[in-house]
Design a protein around this motif. Structure first.
Motif, PDB file in Angstrom:
ATOM      1  N   THR A 190       0.837  -1.208   0.000  1.00 40.50           N
ATOM      2  CA  THR A 190       0.000   0.000   0.000  1.00 40.50           C
ATOM      3  C   THR A 190       0.871   1.258   0.000  1.00 40.50           C
ATOM      4  N   GLN A 191       1.875   1.274   0.864  1.00 44.38           N
ATOM      5  CA  GLN A 191       2.776   2.424   0.921  1.00 44.38           C
ATOM      6  C   GLN A 191       3.519   2.608  -0.395  1.00 44.38           C
ATOM      7  N   LEU A 192       3.971   1.499  -0.968  1.00 51.67           N
ATOM      8  CA  LEU A 192       4.685   1.583  -2.244  1.00 51.67           C
ATOM      9  C   LEU A 192       3.769   2.103  -3.347  1.00 51.67           C
ATOM     10  N   HIS A 193       2.546   1.611  -3.371  1.00 52.48           N
ATOM     11  CA  HIS A 193       1.597   2.022  -4.406  1.00 52.48           C
ATOM     12  C   HIS A 193       1.357   3.535  -4.349  1.00 52.48           C
ATOM     13  N   LEU A 194       1.212   4.070  -3.147  1.00 55.92           N
ATOM     14  CA  LEU A 194       0.986   5.507  -3.011  1.00 55.92           C
ATOM     15  C   LEU A 194       2.179   6.310  -3.515  1.00 55.92           C
ATOM     16  N   SER A 195       3.380   5.851  -3.172  1.00 56.53           N
ATOM     17  CA  SER A 195       4.582   6.561  -3.621  1.00 56.53           C
ATOM     18  C   SER A 195       4.728   6.491  -5.125  1.00 56.53           C
ATOM     19  N   VAL A 196       4.480   5.321  -5.714  1.00 57.35           N
ATOM     20  CA  VAL A 196       4.610   5.160  -7.165  1.00 57.35           C
ATOM     21  C   VAL A 196       3.554   6.004  -7.886  1.00 57.35           C
ATOM     22  N   ASN A 215       5.103   5.583 -16.253  1.00 56.67           N
ATOM     23  CA  ASN A 215       5.629   6.621 -17.138  1.00 56.67           C
ATOM     24  C   ASN A 215       7.152   6.574 -17.264  1.00 56.67           C
ATOM     25  N   ALA A 216       7.783   5.516 -16.689  1.00 55.39           N
ATOM     26  CA  ALA A 216       9.219   5.274 -16.885  1.00 55.39           C
ATOM     27  C   ALA A 216       9.441   3.778 -16.726  1.00 55.39           C
ATOM     28  N   PRO A 217       9.051   2.998 -17.733  1.00 59.15           N
ATOM     29  CA  PRO A 217       9.063   1.528 -17.612  1.00 59.15           C
ATOM     30  C   PRO A 217      10.426   0.923 -17.319  1.00 59.15           C
ATOM     31  N   ASP A 218      11.494   1.671 -17.559  1.00 64.46           N
ATOM     32  CA  ASP A 218      12.822   1.140 -17.266  1.00 64.46           C
ATOM     33  C   ASP A 218      13.181   1.257 -15.793  1.00 64.46           C
ATOM     34  N   LEU A 219      12.351   1.904 -15.038  1.00 67.10           N
ATOM     35  CA  LEU A 219      12.634   2.124 -13.617  1.00 67.10           C
ATOM     36  C   LEU A 219      11.600   1.421 -12.746  1.00 67.10           C
ATOM     37  N   THR A 220      12.105   0.794 -11.696  1.00 72.59           N
ATOM     38  CA  THR A 220      11.247   0.107 -10.729  1.00 72.59           C
ATOM     39  C   THR A 220      11.540   0.668  -9.351  1.00 72.59           C
ATOM     40  N   VAL A 221      10.487   1.016  -8.641  1.00 72.03           N
ATOM     41  CA  VAL A 221      10.643   1.509  -7.278  1.00 72.03           C
ATOM     42  C   VAL A 221      10.545   0.320  -6.325  1.00 72.03           C
ATOM     43  N   VAL A 222      11.542   0.217  -5.442  1.00 72.93           N
ATOM     44  CA  VAL A 222      11.594  -0.886  -4.467  1.00 72.93           C
ATOM     45  C   VAL A 222      11.460  -0.309  -3.071  1.00 72.93           C
ATOM     46  N   LEU A 223      10.572  -0.907  -2.292  1.00 72.62           N
ATOM     47  CA  LEU A 223      10.453  -0.568  -0.878  1.00 72.62           C
ATOM     48  C   LEU A 223      11.051  -1.724  -0.076  1.00 72.62           C
ATOM     49  N   GLU A 224      12.067  -1.430   0.695  1.00 69.42           N
ATOM     50  CA  GLU A 224      12.794  -2.457   1.452  1.00 69.42           C
ATOM     51  C   GLU A 224      12.703  -2.146   2.938  1.00 69.42           C
ATOM     52  N   GLU A 225      12.476  -3.191   3.735  1.00 69.90           N
ATOM     53  CA  GLU A 225      12.339  -3.001   5.173  1.00 69.90           C
ATOM     54  C   GLU A 225      13.048  -4.130   5.909  1.00 69.90           C
TER      55      GLU A 225
END
Length: 506
Positions: free
Chosen positions: A44-50, A195-205
């Protein structure tokens, strides 16, 4: 495994296994729910940031498209190009608050306008994040390309990092950017930017942080599980102990009887059920066993005494065939026991050797009289025949399972072996020769040299002692020779006690 332990384990299995299985299933289900809840929260947190990043990138793209179509871009054909367009690009950069620059290149790649005035007139060497074609409003022909250099540092403002949780960017080639630190053991969720398919956002904990509530729950769960298990185990122990207490009384009494051999003991269990009947039968059985054991003990003592008498008699028969007195075997027996005790054998083994040693020459019963009682020295063939008595005696005795006759077989076989390996029949040497054979050899020679034989007169003591000193380490075990001389008085006392009859008369 004892009956008591088996009963307790049975109670534990019946009670603990269902308990542990139920607790495991409940705990595992709850644990899985917590795992899923942690992952869901991170997603959920990742989705909001993305979503915020994608919205920002969409705005950036729209703004660039608007700039590309604006009238100001026709200034490409005017002399104030670098002033008006560059100022517009700088204004857009400031409005969007981005790190990087907007710049406009001609079809040949030359920078003709830029939010960074220092790059104007230079060949484009930057990697473009987004680019939009600029068309002339007059001819509709492409007159340039509007670019934005947009480093990933721009995403930092969308990330809320802590020491336990952080975001970072993963590129299509597997490299990463903006990763503050490496966690040894972590939980990760990721989502690719639209809008930037070459980039993936990772949330790590960190796992220890992500699952902190789970670990706390597991600790309490384990404590509760152990507490319940201990309670059930104690209950099972007391119940099982109460049920099998009469059986344990029977068992302990049986062990005590076995240890003490006191068959007068009885168990006292006052019950009218099968256990009570068992205790009464046990008492009857023990009483009968006591009487039977006494009879068996008396019989065994009689058998052992008879066996000793038979062995001594057989030894005497062997000696009498060679015209030797019965006192010879008595003296050899006493010498052997004395040597055995001082050598270090225990009383029981020394006594057995004493009983067995009279059989050392039993093989002579199979030697022809003409050879056995020949006066004077044997010729070569007679000596060969005479020497077979050791092997013959062994063959007579080796098949018995009785310890006494087994010892006698060893004595008969090895009493002519010598310490240096020159003896017969197997030419054994040193400690290859059984201690029974080494002891009997010395005892037999000492008595034989000091006694008259059909082929010789008795030697005087000094000559015997001189020979023993010479044969120390050759014929005899050196340690046994040392014992002989250290205890010489005792050996001479035995010889005097069991002196032959004709010697006593003289």
């Amino acid at each position: 495994m004892s009956f008591k332990l088996k009963t307790i384990l049975l109670f534990l299995a019946v009670s603990l296994i269902p308990y542990a299985l139920t607790m495991f299933l409940v705990g595992n289900s709850f644990r899985q729910e917590l795992y899923d809840a942690v992952t869901q929260e991170m997603n959920t947190q990742l989705h909001l940031s993305v979503e915020r990043i994608d919205q920002h990138l969409l705005t950036l793209h729209n703004d660039m498209a608007f700039l590309a179509k604006s009238d100001i871009m026709n200034d490409v054909y005017t002399k104030d190009l670098d002033r008006r367009i560059s100022n517009a690009l700088l204004s857009k950069k400031n409005d969007l608050k981005i790190v990087g620059d907007f710049y406009l290149t001609d079809p040949h790649g030359m920078i003709i306008a830029s939010s960074d005035f220092n790059t104007i007139g230079k060949t484009n060497r930057f990697k473009s994040f987004l680019s939009v074609n600029v068309y002339s409003t007059f001819s509709t022909q492409p007159i340039g390309i509007l670019h934005v250099r947009y480093p990933v540092e721009n995403f930092k403002r969308f990330f809320s990092n802590t020491q336990q949780r952080h975001y970072y960017i993963q590129h299509a080639d597997g490299t990463t950017s903006l990763r503050p630190s490496l966690f040894q053991d972590s939980l990760k969720v990721s989502k690719t930017l639209k809008n930037a398919p070459d980039l993936t956002v990772v949330l790590e904990e960190k796992k220890e942080f992500a699952y902190r509530l789970l670990y706390k729950y597991e600790l309490w769960f384990i404590l509760f599980l152990l507490g319940g298990a201990v309670f059930i185990a104690l209950a099972a122990y007391f119940i099982a102990t109460h049920l099998i207490k009469p059986i344990m009384t029977l068992s302990n009494t049986a062990k005590k009887i076995t240890r003490t051999r006191d068959y007068t003991q009885q168990v006292h269990i006052k019950r009218d059920d099968e256990i009570g009947e068992l205790s009464r039968s046990f008492n009857t059985m023990i009483s009968g066993m006591g009487h039977a054991l006494n009879e068996i003990t008396d019989l065994n003592q009689e058998i052992e005494e008879t066996q000793r008498e038979v062995v001594f008699t057989m030894g005497s028969i062997g000696e009498s065939r060679s015209k030797e007195t019965g006192n010879h075997v008595k003296r050899v027996a006493e010498y052997s026991k004395l040597l055995a005790l001082y050598y270090g054998l225990d009383e029981e083994e020394a006594e057995m050797l004493k009983q067995a040693s009279p059989m050392h020459d039993i093989g002579k019963v199979a030697i022809p009289d003409a050879v056995l009682n020949k006066p004077g020295r044997f010729d070569e063939e007679e000596r060969r025949i005479m020497d077979t008595h050791a092997a013959l005696g062994y063959e007579m005795l080796k098949h018995s399972n009785r310890a006494l006759l087994q010892a006698a077989a060893i004595v008969a076989h090895e009493h002519h072996e010598k310490w240096d390996g020159s003896g017969y029949p197997k030419r054994l040497k040193e400690e290859e020769i059984h201690i029974y054979g080494r002891i009997t050899a010395l005892a037999d020679v000492f008595d034989a040299l000091g006694s008259d034989r059909v082929y010789k007169k008795a030697w005087d003591d000094e000559r015997i002692f001189s020979l023993f000193k010479e044969e120390r380490g050759r014929h005899f075990d050196p340690h046994l020779v040392d014992i002989f001389f250290e205890r010489l008085g005792e050996f001479l006392a035995i010889r005097e006690t069991f002196k032959d009859t004709h010697e006593a008369q003289e």
